[in-house]
Design a protein around this motif. Structure first.
Motif, PDB file in Angstrom:
ATOM      1  N   LEU A  49       0.971  -1.197  -0.023  1.00  0.00           N
ATOM      2  CA  LEU A  49       0.129  -0.093   0.159  1.00  0.00           C
ATOM      3  C   LEU A  49       0.869   1.048   0.020  1.00  0.00           C
ATOM      4  CD1 LEU A  49      -2.885   1.354   0.317  1.00  0.00           C
ATOM      5  CD2 LEU A  49      -2.541   1.059   2.750  1.00  0.00           C
ATOM      6  N   ILE A  50       1.836   1.294   0.679  1.00  0.00           N
ATOM      7  CA  ILE A  50       2.737   2.427   0.871  1.00  0.00           C
ATOM      8  C   ILE A  50       3.612   2.627  -0.491  1.00  0.00           C
ATOM      9  CG2 ILE A  50       5.041   3.289   1.679  1.00  0.00           C
ATOM     10  CD1 ILE A  50       4.012   2.069   4.548  1.00  0.00           C
ATOM     11  N   ALA A  51       3.941   1.586  -1.087  1.00  0.00           N
ATOM     12  CA  ALA A  51       4.498   1.519  -2.349  1.00  0.00           C
ATOM     13  C   ALA A  51       3.416   2.114  -3.518  1.00  0.00           C
ATOM     14  CB  ALA A  51       4.867   0.407  -2.954  1.00  0.00           C
ATOM     15  N   ALA A  52       2.378   1.809  -3.542  1.00  0.00           N
ATOM     16  CA  ALA A  52       1.318   2.008  -4.258  1.00  0.00           C
ATOM     17  C   ALA A  52       1.175   3.676  -4.166  1.00  0.00           C
ATOM     18  CB  ALA A  52      -0.057   1.334  -4.056  1.00  0.00           C
ATOM     19  N   LEU A  53       1.039   3.922  -3.040  1.00  0.00           N
ATOM     20  CA  LEU A  53       0.810   5.584  -2.744  1.00  0.00           C
ATOM     21  C   LEU A  53       2.078   6.221  -3.170  1.00  0.00           C
ATOM     22  CD1 LEU A  53      -0.819   5.523   0.793  1.00  0.00           C
ATOM     23  CD2 LEU A  53      -1.882   6.081  -1.197  1.00  0.00           C
ATOM     24  N   LEU A  54       3.290   5.961  -2.945  1.00  0.00           N
ATOM     25  CA  LEU A  54       4.359   6.669  -3.077  1.00  0.00           C
ATOM     26  C   LEU A  54       4.747   6.524  -4.723  1.00  0.00           C
ATOM     27  CD1 LEU A  54       6.817   5.639  -0.314  1.00  0.00           C
ATOM     28  CD2 LEU A  54       5.356   7.901  -0.709  1.00  0.00           C
ATOM     29  N   THR A  55       4.536   5.445  -5.624  1.00  0.00           N
ATOM     30  CA  THR A  55       4.847   5.191  -6.802  1.00  0.00           C
ATOM     31  C   THR A  55       3.905   5.480  -8.005  1.00  0.00           C
ATOM     32  OG1 THR A  55       4.687   2.973  -6.840  1.00  0.00           O
ATOM     33  CG2 THR A  55       6.992   3.518  -6.234  1.00  0.00           C
ATOM     34  N   ASN A  56       2.686   4.716  -7.461  1.00  0.00           N
ATOM     35  CA  ASN A  56       1.506   5.017  -8.247  1.00  0.00           C
ATOM     36  C   ASN A  56       1.774   4.185  -9.600  1.00  0.00           C
ATOM     37  OD1 ASN A  56      -1.175   5.280  -9.080  1.00  0.00           O
ATOM     38  ND2 ASN A  56      -0.377   7.356 -10.154  1.00  0.00           N
ATOM     39  N   HIS A  57       2.511   3.039  -9.402  1.00  0.00           N
ATOM     40  CA  HIS A  57       2.804   1.919 -10.462  1.00  0.00           C
ATOM     41  C   HIS A  57       2.441   0.550  -9.922  1.00  0.00           C
ATOM     42  CE1 HIS A  57       6.018  -0.409 -12.984  1.00  0.00           C
ATOM     43  NE2 HIS A  57       5.515   1.107 -13.978  1.00  0.00           N
ATOM     44  N   VAL A  58       1.818  -0.123 -10.635  1.00  0.00           N
ATOM     45  CA  VAL A  58       1.561  -1.391 -10.320  1.00  0.00           C
ATOM     46  C   VAL A  58       2.229  -2.511 -10.506  1.00  0.00           C
ATOM     47  CG1 VAL A  58      -0.310  -3.348 -11.134  1.00  0.00           C
ATOM     48  CG2 VAL A  58      -0.839  -0.949 -11.354  1.00  0.00           C
ATOM     49  N   ILE A  59       3.222  -2.470 -11.227  1.00  0.00           N
ATOM     50  CA  ILE A  59       4.223  -3.515 -11.077  1.00  0.00           C
ATOM     51  C   ILE A  59       5.378  -3.338  -9.944  1.00  0.00           C
ATOM     52  CG2 ILE A  59       6.200  -4.515 -12.265  1.00  0.00           C
ATOM     53  CD1 ILE A  59       4.767  -4.133 -14.933  1.00  0.00           C
ATOM     54  N   ALA A  60       5.615  -1.958  -9.588  1.00  0.00           N
ATOM     55  CA  ALA A  60       6.585  -1.534  -8.494  1.00  0.00           C
ATOM     56  C   ALA A  60       5.678  -2.217  -7.186  1.00  0.00           C
ATOM     57  CB  ALA A  60       6.835  -0.410  -8.570  1.00  0.00           C
ATOM     58  N   THR A  61       4.705  -1.984  -7.076  1.00  0.00           N
ATOM     59  CA  THR A  61       3.772  -2.066  -6.033  1.00  0.00           C
ATOM     60  C   THR A  61       3.713  -4.046  -5.756  1.00  0.00           C
ATOM     61  OG1 THR A  61       2.371  -0.340  -6.258  1.00  0.00           O
ATOM     62  CG2 THR A  61       1.375  -1.998  -5.036  1.00  0.00           C
ATOM     63  N   MET A  62       3.423  -4.388  -6.847  1.00  0.00           N
ATOM     64  CA  MET A  62       3.474  -5.950  -6.679  1.00  0.00           C
ATOM     65  C   MET A  62       5.099  -6.559  -6.210  1.00  0.00           C
ATOM     66  SD  MET A  62       0.985  -7.527  -9.586  1.00  0.00           S
ATOM     67  CE  MET A  62       1.976  -6.844 -10.986  1.00  0.00           C
ATOM     68  N   CYS A  63       6.005  -5.957  -7.013  1.00  0.00           N
ATOM     69  CA  CYS A  63       7.241  -6.274  -6.494  1.00  0.00           C
ATOM     70  C   CYS A  63       7.575  -6.084  -5.291  1.00  0.00           C
ATOM     71  CB  CYS A  63       8.274  -5.770  -7.643  1.00  0.00           C
ATOM     72  SG  CYS A  63       8.122  -6.211  -9.089  1.00  0.00           S
ATOM     73  N   ILE A  64       7.341  -4.773  -4.708  1.00  0.00           N
ATOM     74  CA  ILE A  64       7.495  -4.377  -3.097  1.00  0.00           C
ATOM     75  C   ILE A  64       6.827  -5.240  -2.299  1.00  0.00           C
ATOM     76  CG2 ILE A  64       7.298  -2.452  -1.771  1.00  0.00           C
ATOM     77  CD1 ILE A  64       8.252  -0.619  -3.897  1.00  0.00           C
ATOM     78  N   GLY A  65       5.515  -5.682  -2.687  1.00  0.00           N
ATOM     79  CA  GLY A  65       4.793  -6.367  -1.685  1.00  0.00           C
ATOM     80  C   GLY A  65       5.446  -7.799  -1.479  1.00  0.00           C
ATOM     81  N   PHE A  66       5.653  -8.397  -2.680  1.00  0.00           N
ATOM     82  CA  PHE A  66       6.117  -9.598  -2.726  1.00  0.00           C
ATOM     83  C   PHE A  66       7.749  -9.687  -2.227  1.00  0.00           C
ATOM     84  CE2 PHE A  66       9.130 -12.687  -4.668  1.00  0.00           C
ATOM     85  CZ  PHE A  66       8.125 -14.031  -4.359  1.00  0.00           C
ATOM     86  N   ALA A  67       8.369  -8.877  -2.182  1.00  0.00           N
ATOM     87  CA  ALA A  67       9.756  -8.550  -1.672  1.00  0.00           C
ATOM     88  C   ALA A  67       9.737  -8.536  -0.064  1.00  0.00           C
ATOM     89  CB  ALA A  67      10.574  -7.490  -2.277  1.00  0.00           C
ATOM     90  N   ALA A  68       8.497  -7.829   0.212  1.00  0.00           N
ATOM     91  CA  ALA A  68       8.336  -7.525   1.721  1.00  0.00           C
ATOM     92  C   ALA A  68       7.815  -8.775   2.397  1.00  0.00           C
ATOM     93  CB  ALA A  68       7.265  -6.614   2.006  1.00  0.00           C
TER      94      ALA A  68
END
Length: 98
Positions: free
Chosen positions: A70-89
């Motif tokens: 969620l934080i990645a989505a708010l900061l980047t507004n990028h779907v793939i980055a959000t998925m990658c950061i969520g998976f990495a976390a």
């Protein structure tokens, strides 16, 4: 196949077609009404409801990874980055045994 099978197939095909036609007319009616704003927000609401229902009953690691996404989505507004950061976390928290 017997005639009852063919009748069942025909009835189900007509029902499936009727559902789509009714949805088309209902969508046009909503689009022309004062509730048209609902259609603009509907895709996001569906995604949020799917995510919320999938998080129910999950362990803490999943909630923390979802918060990171969620934080990645708010900061980047990028779907793939959000998925990658969520998976990495999730992977990192699992690796460290949290």
């Amino acid at each position: 196949m017997t005639s009852s099978h063919w009748i069942l197939i025909a009835v189900l095909a007509m029902a499936a077609f009727a559902i789509r036609v009714i949805g088309l007319f209902a969508g046009d009616a909503i689009r022309a009404s004062r509730f048209a704003w609902i259609l603009d927000d509907l895709p996001g609401l569906i995604v949020v409801s799917l995510v919320a229902s999938s998080l129910a009953g999950q362990p803490l690691i999943t909630w923390v990874a979802a918060a990171a996404a969620l934080i990645a989505a708010l900061l980047t507004n990028h779907v793939i980055a959000t998925m990658c950061i969520g998976f990495a976390a999730y992977a990192a928290l699992g690796w460290f045994g949290v």
